[in-house]
Design an enzyme around this catalytic site. Structure first.
Site, PDB file in Angstrom:
ATOM      1  N   GLU A  35      30.630  35.273  28.131  1.00 34.99           N
ATOM      2  CA  GLU A  35      29.385  34.807  27.625  1.00 34.99           C
ATOM      3  C   GLU A  35      28.351  36.173  27.572  1.00 34.99           C
ATOM      4  O   GLU A  35      27.413  35.943  27.004  1.00 34.99           O
ATOM      5  CB  GLU A  35      28.852  33.714  28.474  1.00 34.99           C
ATOM      6  CG  GLU A  35      28.016  33.995  29.573  1.00 34.99           C
ATOM      7  CD  GLU A  35      28.916  34.664  31.129  1.00 34.99           C
ATOM      8  OE1 GLU A  35      30.144  34.744  30.695  1.00 34.99           O
ATOM      9  OE2 GLU A  35      28.421  34.770  31.994  1.00 34.99           O
ATOM     10  N   HIS A  91      32.842  38.429  32.353  1.00 37.96           N
ATOM     11  CA  HIS A  91      31.993  37.536  31.660  1.00 37.96           C
ATOM     12  C   HIS A  91      31.989  37.668  30.268  1.00 37.96           C
ATOM     13  O   HIS A  91      31.354  38.171  29.431  1.00 37.96           O
ATOM     14  CB  HIS A  91      30.774  37.982  31.954  1.00 37.96           C
ATOM     15  CG  HIS A  91      30.162  37.714  33.539  1.00 37.96           C
ATOM     16  ND1 HIS A  91      29.676  36.432  33.655  1.00 37.96           N
ATOM     17  CD2 HIS A  91      30.109  38.563  34.593  1.00 37.96           C
ATOM     18  CE1 HIS A  91      29.515  36.248  35.040  1.00 37.96           C
ATOM     19  NE2 HIS A  91      29.688  37.695  35.598  1.00 37.96           N
ATOM     20  N   CYS A 121      33.658  34.505  36.683  1.00 43.15           N
ATOM     21  CA  CYS A 121      33.242  35.247  37.876  1.00 43.15           C
ATOM     22  C   CYS A 121      32.882  34.553  39.079  1.00 43.15           C
ATOM     23  O   CYS A 121      34.134  34.240  39.823  1.00 43.15           O
ATOM     24  CB  CYS A 121      31.602  35.700  37.444  1.00 43.15           C
ATOM     25  SG  CYS A 121      31.425  37.220  38.314  1.00 43.15           S
TER      26      CYS A 121
END
Lengths: 273, 1047
Positions: A223, A221, A95
């Site tokens: 994560e 993302h 990002c």
């Protein structure tokens, strides 16, 4: 010895903790470093194998997302960074980290030297921040993406639209540097259609690698989609598991990237052993 | 020398495309190009290095300057004139519109450009910037000359009139904080481009009135009130802005200062400290026969009684004493919660008001105990219909219109977006409620949940204390004139005298740097003994409050770093400039603390010492300008006993016909503002940063905008934080007791429905009242407070934090210049926060599988008073929902047991629009059909046995559940279908369960008479309510999502 991870922080980056958590869950050890501390001791880059620039809002996205932080890295750490990526290391920008690495020119089309900006990540076509789950088709031999064909993870950005010249696009395509593209839930290309392609990105591009594949710049993302409980369909998944009497898997899609990073250095280590 | 750099974005730029679309919606076709403009007076701004650091070569180009130089300029690098010809842009345009900030307004883009200027100028000439750390800190080098100012230039081509551009300008800019320039192509050519404007603040030092002395003696009551209402009068004759104190307070000050003069800073300090906003005098004052006042007599007492009752099971750790309330999360952590309002600033500058609101409440979290980490944000907006354009003015001559509801809505949404997203705090939890009486004064709620270790450096994490001798250190942003009189201003009604200086814009990145340095590093080093935030009243409040524990303070006000020179001491002292924390730091830690902040790009400064002298003492360049007793400052305000009256509102119950077309009525209600989807807000708010999202704001494949969220703040733990809230402003039109009860019940019920145990739940109260100087409004208030005391004690859900805003009235003029007063309906927002031991137990609202059974839990009564249904029909009615907390408690406990046993597949707590809307939202969320039969809900069944229920349905095999047909028309208490569908009776939950759990589920509710199976999730794509209506799913979906989809 396991590979060491350094996750950058400071000036508005904000996903450093969950990003490090992903690496640690995959068995790697690492630390979060404020950029000013790294500028103070750039030698740290010689001692690590994985560099992650996490998501966030460095400098508030002012003057273009990732631009100011990239300028700072370029002025203060360019040479140590060059040395780092020249070694057999892995680098990921997620990002805002993707925007920073792109502004640094660290994902250039094959044939262009590191540092030349040929690619931009700019304002979403809607000119509005979008936080939503998307589907990705993965077509890359990058070690980060080894064995992954499809991912369901979220995006959260106001400037995630990849733009570049036709020539750059072609080079990226020809050299397998387009790492991930937005698709519809039925696996057909998003074809620029909102919300499947959440930002109007050229050619539905969501992630790019450098020519070695060791540097991954990715807007979505991983994560935030590494544990089952993070998923947007978690409620459905856990209900189904309960009805079927099956255990609920702890991890999901995005965790594969972190495992791949660990795997990469395990394999390398075995080779040398 | 002034440099003006123009960066032209490509025609594909998303911002340009969006503007084109906006114009298109208004029937205008145009091509827009966006130019980012940077203006600076620093010589290095003319360097190519700076210029190129501002533009991305792939999508942007620097607009070159015409070769034509300013007359008389010999310097080749002179770019002073900023002269550009149309040709320089390489494109054709008809209009140019530039928007920049007025002097002194926070310019975040400008600040970043300033840092780039600092970076590029220090890296030049072979210097290695990494060796030059101190020079990297922009705060250290920032001065007037290094400032960079940003603005945006829009070049527009199309068949547009000047009036069209003016309208566009109005929609893009707020003239309170921004300047706009419009030029036609011809003017542009004549003038040689846009003007180069440097919006520098120019305050002349000689204008400073240092500690003006005021003699209050012999002033009449009228003269005292003139000072209170208009402010202290400058020597030049200008009023400085209202103090907002009632006459009894002014007289108390007069009496206290009967033998000496008072300085301006002393009077301003008292006004801040005694303001309604800070002192909450209405809640603190004796009221009728309640001598302790509403706060101590009800709210605080409820918590005290509940804590005693729960004994060992008490979840509270820190209540009402800190910037937020704290409850136990697990053995190692507390969670904190605080909800604030930022109503008055948001009415004038919606973006600025909302962003300062959210980053402000973030600081309440950072200032809890030794400092809590912000982990979740909440928001809530009470607004007027954005599709309307009511005409109201702030002045009699109708020259200053109030902002349109659409402008306010967009502004407050954007403000929370910018503040929350840039701070890296997820914002999954919120609501929007509409009522046209929020037109002049919207309600903007912002909240932050924090996580803090229960023990830090061997000390309880929630405990702090400033000790005598500790240095007063202020860290973060600099002080400017922004936000002066914010505290006193939010304590009075909004009218034409409302000060523009009360408006400010937050700078989330400056705050993020400060927050990270404190929470992630310095807190763990134990370098400060206390910390608090600078909010309303600025340093006068933060230092004043912290000094209560040490017993006094001495401040050297000239040490405070300023954004620009020329501010008077009293302004510095009460300025509400954002992004600042105040700390009490033992002397031996000061140096390393300041050095560490500097390494993180944060400025920190010693401004004084905490003392135990009992005095509040301030000097300005060595001269005493304030010297007051701490006791008088904090406790000198006289009691102001309040008297109340109460009259129940409402009309007679209307005689409405049953709808001829039930499908249409259902759809009409589903599209109403208070019911329809607000998905466009959720997708703008980052709700999964920190990786902690579990149950988000959009639920089910059909993405229904939900009232409850669950978050896992520690990635290493399966424990979750459940958040929700409830409010029903319109119920106040009939009875504020019903309004308060329904709000509290919904806040609790939403959380319970999501799976939290009642004994793990705490509450926050936010009262937004109006005209709180009128006995009738105070009577409404007292009734609401009494009610929530009773309910909280009944549910054993303690209040841990609260806030009030008592004058949400707009006083202005209508289109004819006639005075109008529009009061927001008395509104109590109750927010809930609870802990769920394992997020796997969480329950969302979306049904999971075809064949699942649908049950309604709780009693439906004839309660459509002030409901969405009656409002839709143009009635208020009388039968406002009354909450039976005894019955509800019984249900919530039974439900809690079923939830622990994981017998519930989905749950929705009924609210606006009752059962009908709950059914529709469930169908939309699951994208599945439903077969429903309401006949079993008739009251004639209330005495049936459980076995009858079981026999009456066999729906899981797909058969029509028609066996439940029993006659209910014969009974008088039978509810008519429309009432059954749209009554807003509280205490109800609509659930679905898996067929295999039926026996266990019904056993769980055995003996509870209001557990009724009403149908099942069906194949097909229709919501079918037997004998009443049948509607396609995609129709429901479309209507639910259409109302606000263009925003």
């Amino acid at each position: 010895m396991t590979a060491k991870v350094l996750v950058l922080a400071g000036y508005g980056l904000n996903c450093e903790e969950e990003t490090l958590h992903g690496f640690e869950h995959a068995g790697l050890s690492g630390q979060i470093r404020h950029i000013n501390d790294l500028i103070d001791s750039p030698k740290e880059l010689d001692e690590i194998q994985i560099l992650a620039i996490p998501g966030g809002f460095s400098y508030g996205d002012d003057t273009g997302a990732g631009n100011a932080y990239a300028q700072k890295l370029k002025l203060a750490l360019w040479e140590p960074l060059q040395k780092f990526i020249a070694r057999d290391t892995l680098t990921i920008g997620i990002c805002n980290g993707c925007q920073i690495l792109t502004n640094l020119g660290l994902n250039p089309p094959t044939g262009t030297p590191y540092g030349d900006r040929k690619i931009a990540v700019t304002y979403n076509e809607t000119a509005r921040y979008q936080c939503r789950w998307i589907d990705l088709k993965i077509t890359s031999t990058s070690p980060w993406l080894n064995g992954i064909e499809r991912m369901h993870i979220p995006v959260a950005h106001g400037e995630g639209r990849f733009m570049m010249s036709d020539e750059t696009l072609k080079t990226l395509q020809d050299n397998g540097q387009i790492a991930a593209q937005y698709i519809k839930p039925d696996d057909t290309p998003a074809n620029g259609e909102f919300p499947y392609n959440p930002n109007g990105s050229l050619n539905d591009i969501a992630a790019i690698t450098d020519e070695t594949g060791r540097i991954l710049t990715i807007m979505p993302h991983p994560e935030r989609g590494m544990f089952t409980s993070q998923r947007d369909d978690y409620m459905q998944i856990k209900d189904t598991a309960r009805r079927e009497g099956k255990p609920l898997p702890e991890t999901t899609g995005g965790m594969a990237l972190f495992h791949n990073a660990a795997q990469y250095f395990e394999v390398a280590q075995k080779k040398t052993a | 020398m002034t440099t003006r750099i123009e960066v032209l974005a490509s025609p594909e730029d998303g911002r340009a495309k969006t503007l084109e679309k906006t114009l298109k919606r208004q029937g205008k076709t145009a091509q827009v190009r966006v130019v980012d403009v940077y203006t600076s007076q620093h010589p290095a701004a003319a360097n190519d290095g700076f210029e190129s650091s501002l533009a991305n070569p792939v999508t942007q180009t620097i607009v070159p300057l015409s070769s034509r130089q300013k007359p008389g300029s010999s310097d080749e690098k002179e770019k002073d004139s900023g002269v550009r010809r149309k040709d320089d842009y390489g494109l054709n345009f008809d209009w140019a519109l530039e928007i920049g900030f007025l002097p002194g307004v926070t310019d975040n883009v400008g600040h970043t450009a300033e840092e780039l200027l600092s970076l590029t100028r220090h890296s030049g000439a072979g210097r290695n910037p990494s060796k030059d750390q101190a020079e990297w800190i922009p705060e250290q080098v920032r001065d007037d000359k290094s400032a960079v100012y940003s603005s945006k230039l829009y070049l527009i081509k199309g068949d547009l009139e000047r009036s069209d551009i003016e309208a566009l300008s109005q929609s893009l800019a707020n003239t309170l904080i921004q300047r706009t320039t419009i030029k036609s192509a011809a003017d542009f050519k004549t003038d040689g481009g846009m003007e180069t404007i440097v919006p520098k603040v120019a305050l002349r030092a000689q204008d400073i009135e240092c500690a003006k002395k005021i003699d209050l003696n012999n002033l009449s009551d009228d003269e005292l009130m003139e000072i209170s209402q208009k402010g202290i009068r400058d020597t030049a004759g200008f009023y400085r802005g209202p103090l907002g104190l009632p006459l009894v307070y002014m007289k108390a000050i007069q009496e206290h200062y009967n033998d000496k003069t008072i300085t301006d800073i002393e009077l301003e300090t008292i006004a801040q400290t005694w303001s309604e906003h800070c002192k909450h005098t209405i809640f603190a004052s004796p009221i009728d026969n309640v001598s302790e006042g509403l706060y101590k007599g009800y709210i605080k007492r409820a918590t005290k009684e509940i804590r005693e009752l729960k004994g060992e099971n008490d979840i509270c750790v820190s209540v009402f004493s800190d910037n937020a309330g704290g409850i136990i999360f697990d053995e190692n952590y507390l969670i904190t919660d605080k909800v604030e309002t930022h109503n008055s600033p948001s009415a004038l500058d919606p973006f600025g008001g909302a962003i300062t609101g959210i980053v402000g409440v973030n600081r309440d979290c950072i200032g809890f105990g030794q400092g809590a980490k912000p982990v979740i944000n909440r928001y809530g907006f009470c607004l007027a219909d954005p599709r309307t354009s009511p005409e109201y003015y702030r002045d009699k001559n109708c020259t200053i219109p109030v902002l349109s509801p659409e402008t306010i809505m967009k502004g407050v949404i954007d403000g929370v977006e910018a503040g929350g997203n840039q701070s890296g705090i997820p914002t999954p939890q919120g609501f929007v409620t509409f009522d046209d009486r929020f037109v002049g004064k919207p309600l903007v709620f912002v909240g932050t949940i924090g996580l803090i270790p229960r023990e830090i450096n061997g000390k309880p994490g929630h405990v702090k204390k400033a000790n005598p001798g500790d240095k007063i250190v202020v860290a973060g942003g600099r002080v400017g004139r922004d936000g002066i009189h914010g505290a006193t201003f939010s304590s009075v009604a909004l009218d034409e005298g409302s000060p523009a200086t009360a408006v400010q814009i937050g700078d989330p990145i400056t705050q993020k740097k400060m927050s990270d340095a404190i929470i992630k590093e310095i807190r763990g080093y134990g370098w400060y003994s206390a910390i608090t935030d600078n909010g309303a009243g600025g340093m006068s409040s933060s230092i004043g409050e912290m000094a209560e524990s040490s017993g006094g303070f001495h401040v050297e006000l000239d040490k405070v770093p300023l954004k620009y020179p020329g501010m008077a001491p009293w302004e510095i002292w009460i300025s509400e400039s954002q992004e600042r924390m105040t700390m009490a730091v033992p002397e031996e830690n000061v140096e390393k603390l300041i050095a560490h902040f500097a390494k993180r790009g944060v400025e920190a400064t010693v401004v004084g010492t905490y003392t135990d002298t009992g005095r509040a003492h301030i000097t300005w360049h060595g001269e005493t300008i304030m010297d007051m007793e701490m006791d008088f400052l904090h406790d000198g305000n006289p009691e102001t006993p309040l008297k109340t009256t109460f009259t129940r509102g409402g009309e007679a119950e209307p005689d409405v016909n049953e709808p001829a077309d039930h499908t249409q009525t259902l759809l009409d209600l589903l599209g109403r503002l208070n019911i329809c989807s607000k998905e466009f807000i959720s997708t703008q708010y980052d709700h999964n940063v920190q990786g902690s999202a579990v149950m988000g704001p959009l639920q089910g494949p059909g993405r229904v905008y939900a009232e409850t969220s669950i978050t896992r703040p520690l990635l290493s733990s399966n424990k979750g934080v459940v958040l929700s809230q409830g409010l029903f402003p319109r119920y106040s039109d009939i009875d504020t007791a019903a309004m308060a009860a329904a709000g509290l019940d919904l806040a609790v019920r939403n959380a319970v429905a999501a799976g939290v145990d009642l004994n793990q739940l705490a509450l926050l109260d936010n009262f937004c009242w109006c005209s709180s100087d009128e006995p009738e409004r105070l009577g409404q208030l007292k009734r609401a407070v009494e009610t929530i005391y009773d309910m909280a004690v009944k549910y054993e859900t303690p209040f841990i934090s609260g806030k009030d805003s008592m004058f949400n009235d707009f006083k202005g003029f209508d289109a004819d210049g006639q005075p109008v007063k529009i009061s927001a309906p008395p509104t109590l927002l109750v927010s809930s926060i609870g802990v769920i031991p394992d997020v796997e137990r969480s329950i969302d609202l979306a049904p999971k599988a075809v064949g699942d059974l649908v049950y309604l839990l709780g009693a439906t009564k004839d309660e459509c008073g002030a409901s969405e249904y009656y409002d839709h029909l143009g009635h208020l009615g009388n039968n406002v929902p009354e909450t039976d907390s005894h019955q509800n408690l019984r249900l919530y406990r039974l439900y809690g047991r079923a939830a622990r046993d994981r017998l519930i597949a989905s749950a929705y707590a009924l609210n606006y629009g009752g059962l009908g809307m709950a059914l529709a939202k469930k169908a939309i969320a699951a994208q599945m059909g439903m077969d429903i039969d309401l006949s079993s809900l008739c009251h004639c069944h209330s005495d049936r046995s459980d076995s009858e229920v079981e026999e009456s349905f066999q729906p899981s095999n797909g058969k029509d559940p028609s066996t439940a047909q029993q006659s209910c028309s014969a009974r008088d208490d039978t509810l008519r279908t429309d009432k059954l569908l749209y009554s807003e009776s509280t205490g109800r939950i609509l659930v679905t369960i898996a067929p295999q759990d039926k026996a266990a589920f019904e056993k769980n509710f055995k003996g509870y008479e209001h557990c009724t199976m009403i149908g099942h999730i069906a194949y097909g794509n229709k919501l079918n309510i037997k004998n009443i209506l049948e509607v396609e799913l995609n129709k429901l979906d479309e209507v639910y999502k259409r109302t606000l989809e263009d925003y």
